[in-house]
Write an enzyme that holds these catalytic residues in place. Structure first.
Site, PDB file in Angstrom:
ATOM      1  N   GLU A  33       0.849  -1.192   0.000  1.00  0.00           N
ATOM      2  CA  GLU A  33       0.000   0.000   0.000  1.00  0.00           C
ATOM      3  C   GLU A  33       0.886   1.245   0.000  1.00  0.00           C
ATOM      4  O   GLU A  33       1.742   1.402   0.867  1.00  0.00           O
ATOM      5  CB  GLU A  33      -0.926   0.007   1.223  1.00  0.00           C
ATOM      6  CG  GLU A  33      -1.725   1.282   1.425  1.00  0.00           C
ATOM      7  CD  GLU A  33      -2.576   1.678   0.228  1.00  0.00           C
ATOM      8  OE1 GLU A  33      -2.328   2.768  -0.320  1.00  0.00           O
ATOM      9  OE2 GLU A  33      -3.464   0.891  -0.161  1.00  0.00           O
ATOM     10  N   GLY A 181     -24.815  14.460  -9.739  1.00  0.00           N
ATOM     11  CA  GLY A 181     -25.027  13.050  -9.425  1.00  0.00           C
ATOM     12  C   GLY A 181     -25.813  12.865  -8.144  1.00  0.00           C
ATOM     13  O   GLY A 181     -25.366  13.287  -7.083  1.00  0.00           O
ATOM     14  N   LEU A 187     -25.524  12.690  -2.278  1.00  0.00           N
ATOM     15  CA  LEU A 187     -26.568  13.030  -1.308  1.00  0.00           C
ATOM     16  C   LEU A 187     -25.999  13.160   0.105  1.00  0.00           C
ATOM     17  O   LEU A 187     -26.390  14.054   0.856  1.00  0.00           O
ATOM     18  CB  LEU A 187     -27.684  11.984  -1.338  1.00  0.00           C
ATOM     19  CG  LEU A 187     -28.473  11.886  -2.645  1.00  0.00           C
ATOM     20  CD1 LEU A 187     -29.573  10.841  -2.530  1.00  0.00           C
ATOM     21  CD2 LEU A 187     -29.061  13.228  -3.047  1.00  0.00           C
ATOM     22  N   GLU A 188     -25.071  12.276   0.475  1.00  0.00           N
ATOM     23  CA  GLU A 188     -24.497  12.367   1.814  1.00  0.00           C
ATOM     24  C   GLU A 188     -23.690  13.652   1.989  1.00  0.00           C
ATOM     25  O   GLU A 188     -23.865  14.396   2.964  1.00  0.00           O
ATOM     26  CB  GLU A 188     -23.617  11.145   2.090  1.00  0.00           C
ATOM     27  CG  GLU A 188     -24.405   9.865   2.309  1.00  0.00           C
ATOM     28  CD  GLU A 188     -23.554   8.683   2.736  1.00  0.00           C
ATOM     29  OE1 GLU A 188     -24.124   7.594   2.927  1.00  0.00           O
ATOM     30  OE2 GLU A 188     -22.327   8.839   2.893  1.00  0.00           O
ATOM     31  N   ALA A 271     -19.983  13.788  -8.496  1.00  0.00           N
ATOM     32  CA  ALA A 271     -20.210  12.515  -7.794  1.00  0.00           C
ATOM     33  C   ALA A 271     -21.091  11.615  -8.646  1.00  0.00           C
ATOM     34  O   ALA A 271     -22.192  11.229  -8.262  1.00  0.00           O
ATOM     35  CB  ALA A 271     -20.859  12.774  -6.429  1.00  0.00           C
ATOM     36  N   ARG A 274     -18.122   5.721  -9.317  1.00  0.00           N
ATOM     37  CA  ARG A 274     -16.718   5.337  -9.198  1.00  0.00           C
ATOM     38  C   ARG A 274     -16.402   4.259 -10.228  1.00  0.00           C
ATOM     39  O   ARG A 274     -17.299   3.540 -10.679  1.00  0.00           O
ATOM     40  CB  ARG A 274     -16.414   4.840  -7.777  1.00  0.00           C
ATOM     41  CG  ARG A 274     -16.601   5.923  -6.726  1.00  0.00           C
ATOM     42  CD  ARG A 274     -16.277   5.432  -5.325  1.00  0.00           C
ATOM     43  NE  ARG A 274     -14.877   5.102  -5.165  1.00  0.00           N
ATOM     44  CZ  ARG A 274     -13.915   5.987  -4.884  1.00  0.00           C
ATOM     45  NH1 ARG A 274     -14.206   7.271  -4.755  1.00  0.00           N
ATOM     46  NH2 ARG A 274     -12.654   5.600  -4.737  1.00  0.00           N
ATOM     47  N   ALA A 321     -17.699  -1.214   1.057  1.00  0.00           N
ATOM     48  CA  ALA A 321     -16.601  -1.698   1.889  1.00  0.00           C
ATOM     49  C   ALA A 321     -16.913  -3.066   2.482  1.00  0.00           C
ATOM     50  O   ALA A 321     -16.035  -3.940   2.551  1.00  0.00           O
ATOM     51  CB  ALA A 321     -16.312  -0.689   2.998  1.00  0.00           C
ATOM     52  N   HIS A 445     -39.449  -3.128  23.874  1.00  0.00           N
ATOM     53  CA  HIS A 445     -40.321  -1.948  23.777  1.00  0.00           C
ATOM     54  C   HIS A 445     -39.906  -0.938  24.837  1.00  0.00           C
ATOM     55  O   HIS A 445     -39.671  -1.307  25.988  1.00  0.00           O
ATOM     56  CB  HIS A 445     -41.781  -2.361  24.009  1.00  0.00           C
ATOM     57  CG  HIS A 445     -42.725  -1.197  24.076  1.00  0.00           C
ATOM     58  ND1 HIS A 445     -43.184  -0.548  22.958  1.00  0.00           N
ATOM     59  CD2 HIS A 445     -43.287  -0.559  25.139  1.00  0.00           C
ATOM     60  CE1 HIS A 445     -43.986   0.445  23.327  1.00  0.00           C
ATOM     61  NE2 HIS A 445     -44.071   0.457  24.653  1.00  0.00           N
TER      62      HIS A 445
END
Length: 466
Positions: A33, A181, A187-188, A271, A274, A321, A445
């Protein structure tokens, strides 16, 4: 040349989970990585930092608006954007350090550099100091993830025209943010900045938001976001963007064709999705060829070339993920000679807006297209006592079950904390449970989770609380 049982290229949710599982199973494993930190897009510039900002912005809006006042809490909040960004970064750092700890715990070697294939069983790593390291591997797992899809005519500079990474680190609250998009990311992140005081306009090529969603859920979410102040321009396409000193000028046309309009914004977020990240991987050296969508094909995570394995966003399936994590576990267990399978029909999907959206299994539209007969049970959060007490009674739970066998085929929710509740239905569907099974299970409850039971009762028409 160092020799390993498994070399994993990529340290995101697919790669780091594969490395940890390989270490647990006693395999000699290295994870390649090149970032300064492990965790990939998800931990560094995706899932985790966005959730930190979503949480902080929700609390800020609750304190700023009528929510706190209704509860008898009177405050006058001041936005400290720099501190909001700092706590986000601190949280991300803690998480990435946590993966480093897990690597040490399970004897995973982290090779800090950018890896590429150099023939079957060979990985060459370009190290930070300019040198190269050659690795020999019985098995190579490609887990290089994905990158934002570019939009022709709109060049991302992460100053005025942003991708998701840039939108997570703005130095100021935009006056007007245009999001291109209407998917999960748009949206987030649009929600975050709207709560902090930004005028947000979402431009979407299709005539609906989040096309993979159950249609009823999608319409409910759009209504809610519109009510909160987010503007939508559906059935529209952006054809060009001109950056000026402190603004962006967008040219927008109807998706079906027609006259262009100009839309001004001080920031633009692209956006539109991907795409798999495979650049510079040396795929040609082993004869692995991406398909027309750029995906790497696999059969139970194995490439057509022996010793090459593929997981996560670089291959088919939802770019999530937790899907990559599931594939990581199954892939490594297959390498170790164990039986392992990923049930792609029971991978949940979540949108962390407010209200949240969570779903698993088939939508009504998919069942209709298949010609499968089904029953519906639906329960609104307006009839759920905990949701009403908490002033968060927007949305519903919908359960779809086979008309004859009563097996649960799909569950779709929009409402409070549904991301935490969808797991119950994932478990149920893994065990091929019926709607009646959930309807007969005692739930505590008062909790929001009672809505899950009531919706299941609704499949046979005996909802008791609405």
């Amino acid at each position: 040349m160092s020799a390993y049982d498994v070399v994993i290229i990529g340290g995101g949710p697919g790669g780091y989970n594969a490395a940890i599982r390989a270490g647990q199973l006693g395999l000699k494993v290295a994870c390649v990585e090149g970032r300064e930190t492990l965790g990939g897009t998800c931990l560094n510039v995706g899932c985790m930092p966005s959730k930190a900002l979503l949480h902080a912005s929700e609390l800020y809006e609750a304190a700023l608006g009528t929510e706190f006042a209704t509860l008898g809490i009177e405050v006058k909040p001041t936005l400290n954007l720099a501190q909001m960004m700092k706590q986000k970064n601190d949280s991300v750092t803690a998480l990435t350090k946590g993966i480093e700890f897990l690597f040490r715990k399970h004897k995973v070697e982290w090779i800090k550099g950018w890896g590429r294939l150099d023939g079957v069983g060979r990985v060459v790593v370009a190290l930070a100091d300019g040198s190269q390291q050659e690795l020999q591997a019985k098995n190579v797992v490609i887990a290089t993830g994905s990158e934002p899809t570019p939009l022709p005519g709109v060049d991302i500079d992460n100053k005025r025209i942003l991708d998701s990474t840039g939108a997570l680190s703005l130095p100021e609250v935009p006056k007007h943010l245009v999001v291109i998009g209407a998917g999960v990311i748009g949206l987030e992140l649009g929600s975050v900045w709207r709560r902090l005081g930004t005028e947000v306009t979402v431009v979407e090529y299709l005539d609906r938001i989040c096309p993979g969603l159950d249609e009823e859920v999608g319409k409910t979410l759009q209504r809610s976001l519109s009510k909160q102040g987010m503007a939508f321009r559906l059935g529209s396409k952006v054809t060009s963007a001109k950056v000026k000193a402190e603004s962006v000028e967008l040219s927008i046309e109807p998706a079906s064709g027609g006259e262009a309009q100009v839309l001004q914004a001080d920031y633009v977020l692209v956006a539109i999705g991907r795409r798999p990240f495979t650049e510079g991987l040396g795929l040609e050296s082993v004869g692995v060829v991406p398909d027309r969508r750029g995906m790497l094909e696999n059969n139970h995570h194995a490439a057509a070339v022996p010793g090459i394995w593929i997981i996560g966003d670089v291959t088919s399936g939802p770019m999530l993920a937790h899907k990559a994590e599931d594939e990581a576990i199954a892939c490594i267990e297959r390498i170790a000679g164990k039986a392992a399978e990923v049930n792609y029909g029971v991978i949940p999907n979540v949108i962390y807006t407010k209200p949240e959206v969570a779903s698993v299994g088939k939508t009504e539209e998919q069942l209709k297209a298949e010609g499968r007969l089904y029953k519906v049970g639906k329960f609104p959060f307006t009839a759920n006592s905990r949701a009403k007490i908490n002033h968060e009674a927007e949305g519903f739970v919908k359960v779809l079950a086979d008309e004859r066998s009563d097996e649960i085929l799909g569950v779709h929710m929009v409402g409070p904390s549904v991301s935490e509740m969808v797991g119950e239905y994932c478990v149920a569907m893994e065990f091929a449970a019926s709607a009646e099974d959930i309807a007969l299970i005692c739930h505590p409850h008062p909790t929001r989770s009672e809505a899950l039971r009531q919706a299941a009762m609704g499949v046979e028409g005996w909802i008791m609380q609405a």
